[in-house]
Structure formats: C-alpha cells, structure tokens
Design a protein around this motif. Structure first.
Motif, PDB file in Angstrom:
ATOM      1  N   ASP A 177       0.916  -0.881  -0.146  1.00  0.00           N
ATOM      2  CA  ASP A 177      -0.010   0.113   0.152  1.00  0.00           C
ATOM      3  C   ASP A 177       0.983   1.201  -0.112  1.00  0.00           C
ATOM      4  O   ASP A 177       1.280   1.829   0.999  1.00  0.00           O
ATOM      5  N   GLU A 178       1.315   1.603  -1.194  1.00  0.00           N
ATOM      6  CA  GLU A 178       2.608   2.663  -1.346  1.00  0.00           C
ATOM      7  C   GLU A 178       2.085   3.415  -2.590  1.00  0.00           C
ATOM      8  O   GLU A 178       1.239   2.765  -3.453  1.00  0.00           O
ATOM      9  N   ARG A 179       2.792   4.561  -2.643  1.00  0.00           N
ATOM     10  CA  ARG A 179       2.576   5.558  -3.672  1.00  0.00           C
ATOM     11  C   ARG A 179       2.992   4.999  -5.058  1.00  0.00           C
ATOM     12  O   ARG A 179       4.214   4.290  -5.019  1.00  0.00           O
ATOM     13  N   ALA A 180       2.554   5.092  -6.138  1.00  0.00           N
ATOM     14  CA  ALA A 180       3.011   4.827  -7.477  1.00  0.00           C
ATOM     15  C   ALA A 180       4.447   4.955  -7.661  1.00  0.00           C
ATOM     16  O   ALA A 180       5.233   4.397  -8.161  1.00  0.00           O
ATOM     17  N   GLY A 181       4.928   6.314  -7.204  1.00  0.00           N
ATOM     18  CA  GLY A 181       6.337   6.710  -7.419  1.00  0.00           C
ATOM     19  C   GLY A 181       7.027   5.993  -6.816  1.00  0.00           C
ATOM     20  O   GLY A 181       8.325   5.709  -7.414  1.00  0.00           O
ATOM     21  N   GLY A 182       7.001   5.681  -5.647  1.00  0.00           N
ATOM     22  CA  GLY A 182       7.902   4.702  -4.657  1.00  0.00           C
ATOM     23  C   GLY A 182       7.910   3.337  -5.616  1.00  0.00           C
ATOM     24  O   GLY A 182       9.023   2.500  -5.549  1.00  0.00           O
ATOM     25  N   LYS A 183       6.722   2.676  -5.974  1.00  0.00           N
ATOM     26  CA  LYS A 183       6.939   1.424  -6.669  1.00  0.00           C
ATOM     27  C   LYS A 183       7.683   1.519  -7.936  1.00  0.00           C
ATOM     28  O   LYS A 183       8.483   0.510  -8.147  1.00  0.00           O
ATOM     29  N   PHE A 184       7.320   2.519  -8.667  1.00  0.00           N
ATOM     30  CA  PHE A 184       8.341   2.778  -9.696  1.00  0.00           C
ATOM     31  C   PHE A 184       9.628   2.725  -9.739  1.00  0.00           C
ATOM     32  O   PHE A 184      10.724   2.103 -10.321  1.00  0.00           O
ATOM     33  N   ALA A 185       9.906   3.452  -8.814  1.00  0.00           N
ATOM     34  CA  ALA A 185      11.423   3.812  -8.089  1.00  0.00           C
ATOM     35  C   ALA A 185      12.026   2.346  -7.817  1.00  0.00           C
ATOM     36  O   ALA A 185      13.101   2.115  -8.162  1.00  0.00           O
ATOM     37  N   ASP A 186      11.381   1.557  -6.922  1.00  0.00           N
ATOM     38  CA  ASP A 186      11.925   0.381  -6.518  1.00  0.00           C
ATOM     39  C   ASP A 186      12.069  -0.849  -7.551  1.00  0.00           C
ATOM     40  O   ASP A 186      12.980  -1.275  -7.733  1.00  0.00           O
ATOM     41  N   ALA A 187      11.013  -0.537  -8.664  1.00  0.00           N
ATOM     42  CA  ALA A 187      11.095  -1.766  -9.673  1.00  0.00           C
ATOM     43  C   ALA A 187      12.373  -1.421 -10.611  1.00  0.00           C
ATOM     44  O   ALA A 187      13.082  -2.152 -10.888  1.00  0.00           O
ATOM     45  N   ASP A 188      12.624   0.132 -10.829  1.00  0.00           N
ATOM     46  CA  ASP A 188      13.818   0.331 -11.638  1.00  0.00           C
ATOM     47  C   ASP A 188      15.014   0.085 -10.818  1.00  0.00           C
ATOM     48  O   ASP A 188      15.911  -0.687 -11.258  1.00  0.00           O
ATOM     49  N   LEU A 189      14.894   0.350  -9.608  1.00  0.00           N
ATOM     50  CA  LEU A 189      16.190   0.024  -8.804  1.00  0.00           C
ATOM     51  C   LEU A 189      16.572  -1.521  -8.710  1.00  0.00           C
ATOM     52  O   LEU A 189      17.696  -1.850  -9.005  1.00  0.00           O
TER      53      LEU A 189
END
Ligand code: 5CA
Length: 437
Positions: free
Chosen positions: A382-394
C-alpha cells in the motif's frame, strides 16, 4: 513473490561505504549485507541471482563433460605441505588450528584437495580424462577487500580441475573449458574477453583470464573488438572433436587481447586501428594449464598403457560466481538502478499494482501473478505509485507490468521494458504474451 511479505530490505539512501555502482546497488536493492570486512550475507534477491549464475554454470559444465563434486571448505595443512604451497601461499591463507592442535586452513583454492581425491581413486590411464568441478566458498584474506563482492575475503567460486594422460589431451581439456566459458558468459548476457594471463600462485605455463569491461575494473586491458562479436552459442564447435576445439582456440588466439602484464606493443601496433579497444576490465574467470606441477609434487600417478607409472597432466578452471553478480551490474545499470539480463534476473517481471484495494486492479494483478506461476514479483504494498516505480527500476526486473485503475477498467495494462524504458499499453493477453517467453 509478494513484495508485501518479502524480505527485500531496500535502502533509499546511498550507503557511504560503497565506492562503485554495483556495490551501492547491491546494498540499495537489498541483495546483500556485509557481516564483516569482505564477508557478505546473501539475502533472498541476491541469492536468486547467485543461483541463476550457478545454474547456467552447471548446465554448460555438463555439456562440456565436467562432473560436479562438492569438497569441504576446510582442508588440512598437510595436503598443502605436500605440494609446497603451505608456506608459499602467505598471509592470504586463513590458517586455523583444531582442538587437537592440527593445522587446518579455509581453502583459497582446491588443487591439492582434488589431487588427493583423484590420487585415491584413479589408478589406470583408462580412467582418464576426467574433469571435476565444484561451486564452493573460498576464503582469501585479501589485504584490501573492496568493491563489495567484487574483491571479498569469502567468495563463491566455481573451480574445476582436469586430469589427462598426455600434453595433447590436457590442451584439449583446456580448450574444452575455454569454449564452455565463452558460452557460459554469453548466456549471462555479458561479453567476457579471453586474454593471455600470468599464472600467479596457481602456477603453470598457459593461462587465460576472462575479462568483462567496466570502467571500475581493476585491470587495464587491450583487445581487438572482433572478440566482442563472435557468437559462441551459435557456433557449432563440438566438444567431442579435438580438431574443432583447436580451430576454436586458434580463432580466439588470432585476435589480440592482453592485460597490461602481458601487453605487447609490437603486436598491438598490428591491430587495425578501428578495432583497437583499450579500457578497464573485471576478471570474472581464469583458466590454467599447469601440467604435472601437483601430480608430481603430490605423488599421483596412474598406470600407463605399457604398465609404467605416469603422472597425469592437470589444469584448473575458475569462475568468480559471486564476483560475477557485481561485474554484471557494473556492465549493466543506469542512474535508476540495476538492469538485469533476463537470464540472471531474480524475477522475470514485477507486477505493479498502483491501487491496492481496488477490486479490478487486485484481480487483474492476481491473474498476471498466477500466469507467471508465482515466479514474478507482485508489488502489492500500500504505497505511492512513485515509490513502486523507483523500487522496480532499482531492482532491475527486465519487465514491469503496471496495473492502474483506469487501464484495468478497460482490461489494459502498461508494459515497460527496463533495458530501454520502452512502454506500451496492451491488453492483458498481449502483455502476457510479450513478457512470458
Ligand atoms: N584454482 C584456480 C582456478 S579453479 C583459481 O583459484 N583461480 S583464480 O585465483 O583465478 O580464481 C578464480 C576466480 O575467482 C577469479 O577469476 C575471480 O573471478 C574470482 N576471485 C578471485 N579472488 C576473488 C575475491 N577476492 N573476491 C571475489 N572473487 C574472487
């Protein structure tokens, strides 16, 4: 794996102790944690990568006719006294004494150990050739462990050893391993250039290092760019035909490639200027032919065809399995994080649920997750989309399947390819077809 329940301790901040990208990214993406200087624990994601590397090594070793064994990490000093290396190895060897005051050591390599095992088992020339290998932890008390797993003290190595009756057979085994190495590295999505090398403490008179180019590499290297273009997986050199292995070896050796220790300005001058490549490189593997160095010093012989005793010819063949993880990241990353080659990626894809709790998004994500047989990483936090994108890229998954409420309502998802950032909106079916090969 569901991200909400996984153990993937990512870091937002850049760890101060890490000097190079791969070390930073391995810590930030939660692959490893340092437990002591040059010693690392492998966390779930890091271990997956390590196991993917090991799996490719095993498949290619089997194709080349090598058999897997597993030797202990602890060895007796007496073995190394036989070969004369106990004193010669110096302070890099971790020496241990057991409760009976016996000198032991944590193996930095296994030539002595495998020679002892072969000596006890092989009695006749008919039992040769043999190639045995293991994937096992090693310890070298490096003066300056650095760059994370790249120069560790404890590290995972694939080490193989060949036993042959004659020089010609031994060279054939060497070539066989060389071909299997080129195929192994190519499957891992990196180009490793074979270069003539010094033999160091292993000894012998023929050796090649396999070097992955990266600006942070420890060696200065010079080579002809043709070596980057040869396709070893498509080539149909047969392991069973010595003439083909010789042709393969001749092809490789016909192009200039050397580390600074072996660099020859006169030969370098003959390379076509447009094909000259010079830069830093990481040694991900090294192979050695050392003849009878260990079989003679350790009194290992078999009965030849004429009944006379013959000391077998030997070689050894190493791949830095844990170093490889760092080397691949050095060769394949960007500002945002790791870019895994598909063959090594811890997960083939990440499914990003941009609105957890929305019935349509949730059910679509579950469908996709099921289609991967649970092998993908489902970001159900349950997180913001931005955090999910950043983690997936990382974390560097080859694919991201992004499920948002607007698209999901129309049965559509977005697919992003990590390698080049290309995005496409597709129906669920087309998306799965694109990503699941
Ligand atoms: N017995 C031979 C071949 S089996 C041997 O020990 N070769 S080696 O010394 O070249 O090591 C094999 C590979 O292990 C190297 O090419 C390198 O990729 C890796 N390696 C060596 N030292 C370290 C280290 N300190 N940290 C991580 N990987 C290492």
């Amino acid at each position: 794996m569901r991200l909400s329940r996984s153990f993937i301790p990512t870091l937002k901040e850049t760890p101060a102790e890490a000097q190079i990208a791969s070390h930073r990214l391995m810590l930030r993406a939660g692959l490893i944690r340092q437990t002591a200087s040059g010693i690392y624990a492998w966390l779930p994601v890091g271990l997956r990568v390590l196991q993917n590397i090991a799996a490719i090594v095993r498949e290619e070793q089997a194709k080349a006719g090598a058999q897997e064994v597993l030797m202990p990490t602890l060895q007796t000093a007496d073995l190394w006294r036989e070969s004369g290396r106990y004193d010669a190895y110096g302070p890099e060897m971790l020496r241990i004494r057991d409760r009976h005051e016996r000198d032991m050591l944590y193996g930095p390599t296994n030539e002595e150990q495998i020679t002892e095992i072969a000596r006890g088992a092989l009695k006749s020339y008919r039992e040769l050739p043999q190639i045995l290998y293991q994937i096992q932890w090693k310890f070298r008390d490096e003066v300056r462990p650095r760059f994370g797993v790249m120069r560790g003290r404890e590290f995972l190595m694939k080490d193989g050893y060949s036993f042959d009756l004659t020089y010609e057979d031994a060279v054939n085994s060497y070539r066989r391993m060389m071909l299997s190495y080129m195929r192994t590295f190519q499957r891992m999505g990196v180009r490793a250039i074979p270069m003539l090398a010094d033999t160091g403490p292993i000894g012998g008179d023929l050796s090649h290092e396999f070097i992955v180019l990266a600006p942070t590499g420890e060696s200065q290297v010079f080579y002809d760019s043709t070596l980057e273009e040869l396709d070893y997986l498509k080539s149909d050199y047969s392991y069973d035909k010595p003439a083909e292995l010789a042709a393969f070896h001749d092809t490789i050796n016909s192009y200039y490639a050397a580390t600074s220790e072996k660099h020859d300005e006169a030969r370098w001058a003959e390379v076509e200027p447009g094909r000259k490549r010079e830069g830093r490189g990481i040694e991900v593997g090294q192979i050695f032919y050392f003849g009878r160095k260990y079989s003679e010093s350790m009194n290992f012989s078999v009965a030849g065809a004429d009944g006379k005793k013959v000391a077998p010819e030997m070689g050894s063949y190493g791949i830095g399995v844990s170093r490889m993880v760092g080397a691949v990241i050095e060769a394949s990353h960007d500002e945002a994080g790791i870019i895994w080659p598909a063959s090594l990626a811890p997960f083939p894809a990440a499914i990003l649920n941009l609105r957890v709790g929305d019935a349509v998004c949730d059910s679509m994500c579950e469908k996709i997750y099921a289609a991967f047989g649970g092998a993908a990483l489902l970001d159900d936090r349950d997180e913001r989309a931005g955090g999910k994108f950043a983690d997936a890229d990382l974390m560097g998954h080859p694919w991201q399947i992004i499920v948002g409420p607007r698209g999901a309502a129309n049965g559509r998802v977005e697919v992003k390819r990590r390698q080049d950032g290309a995005r496409e909106e597709l129906s669920l079916e087309d998306a799965l077809q694109r990503v699941i090969k």
